[in-house]
Design a protein around this motif. Sequence first.
Motif, mmCIF file in Angstrom:
data_model
loop_
_atom_site.group_PDB
_atom_site.id
_atom_site.type_symbol
_atom_site.label_atom_id
_atom_site.label_comp_id
_atom_site.label_asym_id
_atom_site.label_seq_id
_atom_site.Cartn_x
_atom_site.Cartn_y
_atom_site.Cartn_z
ATOM 1 N N TRP A 159 -36.719 87.684 51.272
ATOM 2 C CA TRP A 159 -37.852 88.311 51.944
ATOM 3 C C TRP A 159 -38.640 87.317 52.792
ATOM 4 O O TRP A 159 -39.321 87.721 53.739
ATOM 5 C CB TRP A 159 -38.762 88.985 50.921
ATOM 6 C CG TRP A 159 -38.172 90.253 50.400
ATOM 7 C CD1 TRP A 159 -37.587 90.481 49.195
ATOM 8 C CD2 TRP A 159 -38.087 91.498 51.112
ATOM 9 N NE1 TRP A 159 -37.137 91.769 49.093
ATOM 10 C CE2 TRP A 159 -37.431 92.426 50.260
ATOM 11 C CE3 TRP A 159 -38.486 91.922 52.389
ATOM 12 C CZ2 TRP A 159 -37.182 93.735 50.646
ATOM 13 C CZ3 TRP A 159 -38.241 93.230 52.771
ATOM 14 C CH2 TRP A 159 -37.603 94.118 51.910
ATOM 15 N N GLU A 160 -38.548 86.056 52.488
ATOM 16 C CA GLU A 160 -39.227 85.064 53.326
ATOM 17 C C GLU A 160 -38.530 84.953 54.682
ATOM 18 O O GLU A 160 -39.194 84.809 55.720
ATOM 19 C CB GLU A 160 -39.266 83.716 52.609
ATOM 20 C CG GLU A 160 -40.153 83.746 51.365
ATOM 21 C CD GLU A 160 -40.223 82.414 50.650
ATOM 22 O OE1 GLU A 160 -40.073 81.373 51.320
ATOM 23 O OE2 GLU A 160 -40.433 82.406 49.424
ATOM 24 N N ARG A 206 -39.401 88.095 56.602
ATOM 25 C CA ARG A 206 -40.777 87.986 57.118
ATOM 26 C C ARG A 206 -40.824 87.162 58.400
ATOM 27 O O ARG A 206 -41.542 87.511 59.347
ATOM 28 C CB ARG A 206 -41.658 87.351 56.044
ATOM 29 C CG ARG A 206 -43.077 87.035 56.463
ATOM 30 C CD ARG A 206 -43.863 86.555 55.252
ATOM 31 N NE ARG A 206 -45.158 86.011 55.604
ATOM 32 C CZ ARG A 206 -45.390 84.712 55.817
ATOM 33 N NH1 ARG A 206 -44.400 83.830 55.704
ATOM 34 N NH2 ARG A 206 -46.608 84.298 56.121
ATOM 35 N N ARG A 220 -42.123 88.580 61.989
ATOM 36 C CA ARG A 220 -43.229 87.914 62.683
ATOM 37 C C ARG A 220 -42.828 87.530 64.113
ATOM 38 O O ARG A 220 -43.662 87.586 65.021
ATOM 39 C CB ARG A 220 -43.671 86.682 61.899
ATOM 40 C CG ARG A 220 -44.333 87.021 60.582
ATOM 41 C CD ARG A 220 -44.804 85.792 59.836
ATOM 42 N NE ARG A 220 -45.922 85.159 60.512
ATOM 43 C CZ ARG A 220 -46.584 84.115 60.021
ATOM 44 N NH1 ARG A 220 -46.221 83.597 58.847
ATOM 45 N NH2 ARG A 220 -47.595 83.585 60.668
ATOM 46 N N ILE A 265 -44.364 93.457 58.156
ATOM 47 C CA ILE A 265 -44.676 92.076 57.775
ATOM 48 C C ILE A 265 -45.426 92.058 56.445
ATOM 49 O O ILE A 265 -45.123 91.254 55.547
ATOM 50 C CB ILE A 265 -45.508 91.386 58.874
ATOM 51 C CG1 ILE A 265 -44.660 91.176 60.131
ATOM 52 C CG2 ILE A 265 -46.067 90.052 58.383
ATOM 53 C CD1 ILE A 265 -45.445 90.668 61.320
ATOM 54 N N ALA A 318 -42.963 92.806 53.660
ATOM 55 C CA ALA A 318 -42.075 91.668 53.403
ATOM 56 C C ALA A 318 -42.827 90.545 52.702
ATOM 57 O O ALA A 318 -42.283 89.870 51.813
ATOM 58 C CB ALA A 318 -41.478 91.171 54.719
ATOM 59 N N GLN A 319 -44.078 90.354 53.080
ATOM 60 C CA GLN A 319 -44.879 89.313 52.462
ATOM 61 C C GLN A 319 -45.139 89.619 50.997
ATOM 62 O O GLN A 319 -45.081 88.718 50.141
ATOM 63 C CB GLN A 319 -46.204 89.187 53.230
ATOM 64 C CG GLN A 319 -47.038 87.990 52.840
ATOM 65 C CD GLN A 319 -48.091 87.675 53.879
ATOM 66 O OE1 GLN A 319 -47.792 87.468 55.044
ATOM 67 N NE2 GLN A 319 -49.335 87.667 53.465
#
Length: 379
Positions: free
Chosen positions: A81-82, A85, A89, A117, A120-121
Amino acid sequence: MNMFRYLPLLLMLVLFSCKSGEKLYNKGRYGEAVEAFVKKLQRRPSDATALQLLPRAYEAAMEYHEGRAKQALASNNDLKWESVRLEYRAMQSLYNTIRSSPAALGVVKPKDYSAAITGAQENASEARYARGVQLLEEGNKQAARAAFEEFDAALRLTPNYKDAARLRDQAYQIGLINVVVSEIDVRSPYFQFSADQFRDALVRNLENRQINTFVKFYDERRVRGERDFRPDQYMELRFMDFMVGQTYVDRYQRDVSKVISVPGNQKDSTGKVIMVDITVRATLFITKKTVASSGLLDYRITDVNDSRVLRQDRVPGSFTWQNQYGTFRGDERALSDADRALLGGRDIPPPPPQDLFMELTRPIYDRFASDLRSFYSQY
């Protein structure tokens, strides 16, 4: 003022901006091409090339970032997920860029990824949090340190996420290595005060430098008697084979000479005095007083739980105080600049032994601190 003389330069800048956008597009750098075309439309809203290529560049950029996001989502990586993200972005940045130009909005309808976003964060934070909880349940120092990093990462992604701050502090305390630094045995009450100053400076330095996030040093005198304090390691310090104030006096003399030119007793045909060479001599009388100090710091680090010796070594140190003075007899003209530098001065007493002791500890201190940084870097 003739404004027309700047017209060619302006035309060149506009042409270069358009070409730079096309070049970026042709090189596959679609995100940068979008930014270049939008900047062009902010200056010239009717530019045909930018209006034609901007939609293509945006579509290609979206396809690229969407593809990378889908690829990350399909993976089994806990931290996927990072990556997702980051892609969202990047696409949101293009959304904001296009919205800054009415002309760009006329040919492109960008997609808003702000909600994606945020989602995902949240997922990225939860993944870090879950990894931290799992590591913390292992109950050992190494896992606790890794848990600390996971909770810290979760908080960087989402400040105040759940109880990650509390668990991070808990993981830190579990992963911490408490090192107690002993009082110094110098086997000489005369130097005990100076040795204590050395140890105090050492502990303060170790505390301030934070050699390792998970290693903390304590003065033995400050934690003695604290029931709740549990040390992990004990660092024993002792000065050995030290000698302070051994004085050596060296007296010597040295003859020097020099050939110089001086006016003679005869003159040439023009009436000018003829110069002649003569040798001048002198004797230097030099006294050099040297006070040498040296010593060894023996240190040993042991594990409090099983009494294993983790590291043991001796660090040497020395300091030499010197005073030199002299006189001469004879012709001063025979002296060189180096000879003159030896002259003058006076017989002065050396510093007191306590000061000499502190001076010899300086190189010990530097070497010892370097050794500890190297040793604790592995923790």
